[in-house]
Design an enzyme around this catalytic site. Structure first.
Site, short mmCIF file in Angstrom:
data_model
loop_
_atom_site.label_atom_id
_atom_site.label_comp_id
_atom_site.label_asym_id
_atom_site.label_seq_id
_atom_site.Cartn_x
_atom_site.Cartn_y
_atom_site.Cartn_z
N GLU A 49 -6.13 -4.83 10.51
CA GLU A 49 -5.40 -4.79 9.25
C GLU A 49 -6.05 -5.66 8.19
O GLU A 49 -6.15 -5.28 7.03
CB GLU A 49 -3.95 -5.21 9.48
CG GLU A 49 -3.10 -4.21 10.24
CD GLU A 49 -2.92 -2.90 9.48
OE1 GLU A 49 -2.87 -2.93 8.23
OE2 GLU A 49 -2.84 -1.85 10.13
N TYR A 149 3.28 -6.66 3.90
CA TYR A 149 2.69 -5.40 4.35
C TYR A 149 1.99 -5.56 5.70
O TYR A 149 2.23 -4.80 6.65
CB TYR A 149 1.69 -4.86 3.31
CG TYR A 149 0.97 -3.63 3.80
CD1 TYR A 149 1.55 -2.37 3.67
CD2 TYR A 149 -0.25 -3.73 4.47
CE1 TYR A 149 0.92 -1.24 4.16
CE2 TYR A 149 -0.89 -2.62 4.97
CZ TYR A 149 -0.31 -1.37 4.81
OH TYR A 149 -0.92 -0.26 5.32
N ASP A 167 2.18 1.91 1.80
CA ASP A 167 0.91 1.67 1.13
C ASP A 167 0.69 2.74 0.06
O ASP A 167 1.59 3.56 -0.21
CB ASP A 167 -0.24 1.62 2.14
CG ASP A 167 -0.53 2.97 2.78
OD1 ASP A 167 0.24 3.95 2.54
OD2 ASP A 167 -1.51 3.08 3.53
#
Length: 324
Positions: A49, A149, A167
């Site tokens: 990520e 996120y 996103d």
């Protein structure tokens, strides 16, 4: 009509269960095979990520595999020299060096038992045994550099324990398919209403895949076999406008490019006088010019604040070296 009133005028299809199952079946039948999709190990997913932030996924694969081969666990990364981690980041063009610094610090937090429900509390409770990863979005945000996120993505893909990931791809899909207004709060509400309970791992992968493969800036509805064509407002109308997609500043000539060059050069020479370093990182360096000592001092001050570089004097001349 106010923006708030407009933001409330949207709805998802009545046959929501069919919408969900159709997307999951489409994803499970065929999707891009990224290696981090074949693991539920939270450290490996966190690395993917962080690396994927504003970096094309195809470019991340080799770097991700090499990074985990070199530092396969949080214990290995926590014990590593930060300059080595930053050097790896720079050599693989993975973006801002701060991300490497934060990832290194996050590994230390995990190993020190500083995060999660059993972390030390006021009053002197002992830390838990190191190496245990937090499992919820809130706990994951205690890790250095991990925002909402990324925390939610790791909770989803590692523990099947997240909310809907929102996103740019997900926003584009919701905007086109279901006329969800261009409002971050409404996007989040719609994405969570769409997601089937208890299935955040497969769902978040599936809807991001839809946005990446079928519903990109240039849509490929029929070519990619989009499973939502029968419900999609954009497909019915032919109007495929979508919210603006943020663009990443050019890397060539950017401040972060020269930060990376400083780190790479000091890794090779360890310690250099300002002017020697300046000439090595840019051809137009002149001590008194626009890109001279003042510019370099500012660059080094930022790196010093980040704990990556030390600035000191040798024989009355300023020098820079990697932080020790």
């Amino acid at each position: 009509m106010t923006d708030t009133e407009a933001a409330t005028e949207w709805s998802l299809p009545d046959d929501l269960e069919d919408v969900r199952e159709t997307l999951i079946e489409w994803y499970e039948a065929d999707h891009r095979e990224y290696p981090w999709r074949r693991t539920d190990e939270p450290y490996a997913i966190l690395v993917s990520e962080v690396m994927s932030q504003q970096t094309q996924l195809d470019r991340v694969v080799d770097a991700w595999e090499e990074f985990l081969e070199r530092w396969p666990t949080t214990a290995d990364l926590a014990a590593a020299d930060r300059a080595d981690v930053v050097g790896f980041w720079t050599s693989h063009s993975l973006g801002y060096n701060n991300r490497a610094k934060y990832l290194h610090e996050a590994a230390r937090q995990v190993e020190a038992g500083e995060v999660g429900p059993d972390r030390p509390r006021e009053g002197g409770e002992a830390a838990k045994a190191g190496g245990e990863f937090p499992t919820t979005p809130d706990e994951l945000q205690e890790l250095m550099g991990v925002g909402p996120y990324t925390a939610n993505a790791v909770a989803s893909f590692a523990f099947n324990n997240g909310d809907a990931v929102v996103d740019t791809n997900v926003k584009r899909v919701c905007y086109r398919a279901f006329d969800v207004p261009d409002d971050d709060t409404v996007f989040e509400e719609a994405a969570n209403e769409l997601m089937p309970a208890g299935r955040s791992r497969v769902w978040n992968n599936a809807i991001m895949e839809l946005g990446g493969v079928a519903c990109g800036q240039t849509p490929r509805c029929d070519e990619a076999g989009c499973p939502w064509r029968e419900w999609c407002g954009a497909y019915a109308s032919g109007d495929f406008t979508a919210p603006d997609v943020p663009t990443q500043p050019s890397f060539d000539g950017s401040r972060r490019q020269f930060r990376g060059r400083v780190i790479a050069t000091l890794r090779e020479y360890d310690e250099l006088e300002f002017d020697t370093l300046g000439h090595r990182i840019r051809v137009d360096y002149t001590p008194d010019g626009e890109y001279g000592r003042e510019w370099l001092a500012g660059l080094l001050a930022d790196l010093e604040d980040d704990g990556l570089v030390d600035v000191l004097e040798r024989d009355g001349e300023p020098v820079a070296r990697l932080h020790r």
